[in-house]
Design a protein around this motif. Structure first.
Motif, PDB file in Angstrom:
ATOM      1  N   SER A  63     -31.439  65.590  85.307  1.00 18.20           N
ATOM      2  CA  SER A  63     -32.012  65.235  84.006  1.00 18.20           C
ATOM      3  C   SER A  63     -30.941  64.860  82.985  1.00 18.20           C
ATOM      4  CB  SER A  63     -32.873  66.377  83.462  1.00 18.20           C
ATOM      5  OG  SER A  63     -32.075  67.484  83.110  1.00 18.20           O
ATOM      6  N   THR A  64     -29.658  65.046  83.322  1.00 19.31           N
ATOM      7  CA  THR A  64     -28.596  64.649  82.387  1.00 19.31           C
ATOM      8  C   THR A  64     -28.251  63.171  82.498  1.00 19.31           C
ATOM      9  OG1 THR A  64     -26.795  65.241  83.900  1.00 19.31           O
ATOM     10  CG2 THR A  64     -27.548  66.950  82.374  1.00 19.31           C
ATOM     11  N   ILE A  65     -28.889  62.449  83.419  1.00 22.92           N
ATOM     12  CA  ILE A  65     -28.641  61.007  83.533  1.00 22.92           C
ATOM     13  C   ILE A  65     -29.432  60.298  82.439  1.00 22.92           C
ATOM     14  CG2 ILE A  65     -28.908  58.959  84.978  1.00 22.92           C
ATOM     15  CD1 ILE A  65     -28.524  60.703  87.412  1.00 22.92           C
ATOM     16  N   PRO A  66     -28.765  59.601  81.512  1.00 22.37           N
ATOM     17  CA  PRO A  66     -29.475  58.893  80.441  1.00 22.37           C
ATOM     18  C   PRO A  66     -30.330  57.753  80.991  1.00 22.37           C
ATOM     19  CG  PRO A  66     -27.118  59.061  79.967  1.00 22.37           C
ATOM     20  CD  PRO A  66     -27.316  59.498  81.382  1.00 22.37           C
ATOM     21  N   PRO A  67     -31.317  57.281  80.203  1.00 27.00           N
ATOM     22  CA  PRO A  67     -32.251  56.252  80.688  1.00 27.00           C
ATOM     23  C   PRO A  67     -31.582  54.984  81.215  1.00 27.00           C
ATOM     24  CG  PRO A  67     -33.029  57.156  78.626  1.00 27.00           C
ATOM     25  CD  PRO A  67     -31.674  57.735  78.868  1.00 27.00           C
TER      26      PRO A  67
END
Length: 131
Positions: A63-67
């Motif tokens: 979930s730390t991967i940005p869009p």
């Protein structure tokens, strides 16, 4: 020595030794995000596409991967955010860590974890009983 053993026996504490070896052998750094995650590409996957991966800064938390990077790493876009003027949409929210198992986790109304009394039964429910 301790860091080596942690990397050898766990996958959630950062990059595994296999990923480090693969990155050293075939990886080309593409960019880095605001959380310190580093993105690579190299080789081909089973579908013939260029393989893409991320080396997380700290725990392996997807979930730390940005869009913008999420679209690139999942082959939705061909150009990484570092090679274009990517702007997040107004509806895209900033990252929040997964709060499951913490005092800040979501607890719906009536949950036994909220410490509140459950709402009284209104009588619109009849419990099932066998004949």
């Amino acid at each position: 020595m301790k860091k080596f053993l942690i990397q050898f026996f766990t996958w959630w504490n950062g990059t595994t030794l296999n990923t480090r070896f693969h990155t050293w052998r075939k990886g080309t750094k593409v960019g880095e995000d605001e959380f310190g995650n580093v993105y690579y590409q190299g080789g081909t996957d089973s579908e013939g596409r260029t393989r893409r991966w991320v080396m997380y800064n700290g725990y392996s938390e997807a979930s730390t991967i940005p869009p913008g990077w999420h679209g690139w790493i999942h082959h939705k876009v061909d150009v990484p955010p570092t090679q274009e003027a990517y702007q997040a949409r107004e509806w895209q929210k900033p990252h929040r860590p997964n709060m499951t198992g913490t005092p800040d986790a979501y607890r719906p109304q009536g949950s036994i974890m909220t410490g509140e009394d459950r709402p009284r039964v209104t009588g619109d429910y009849d419990a099932w009983t066998p004949n």
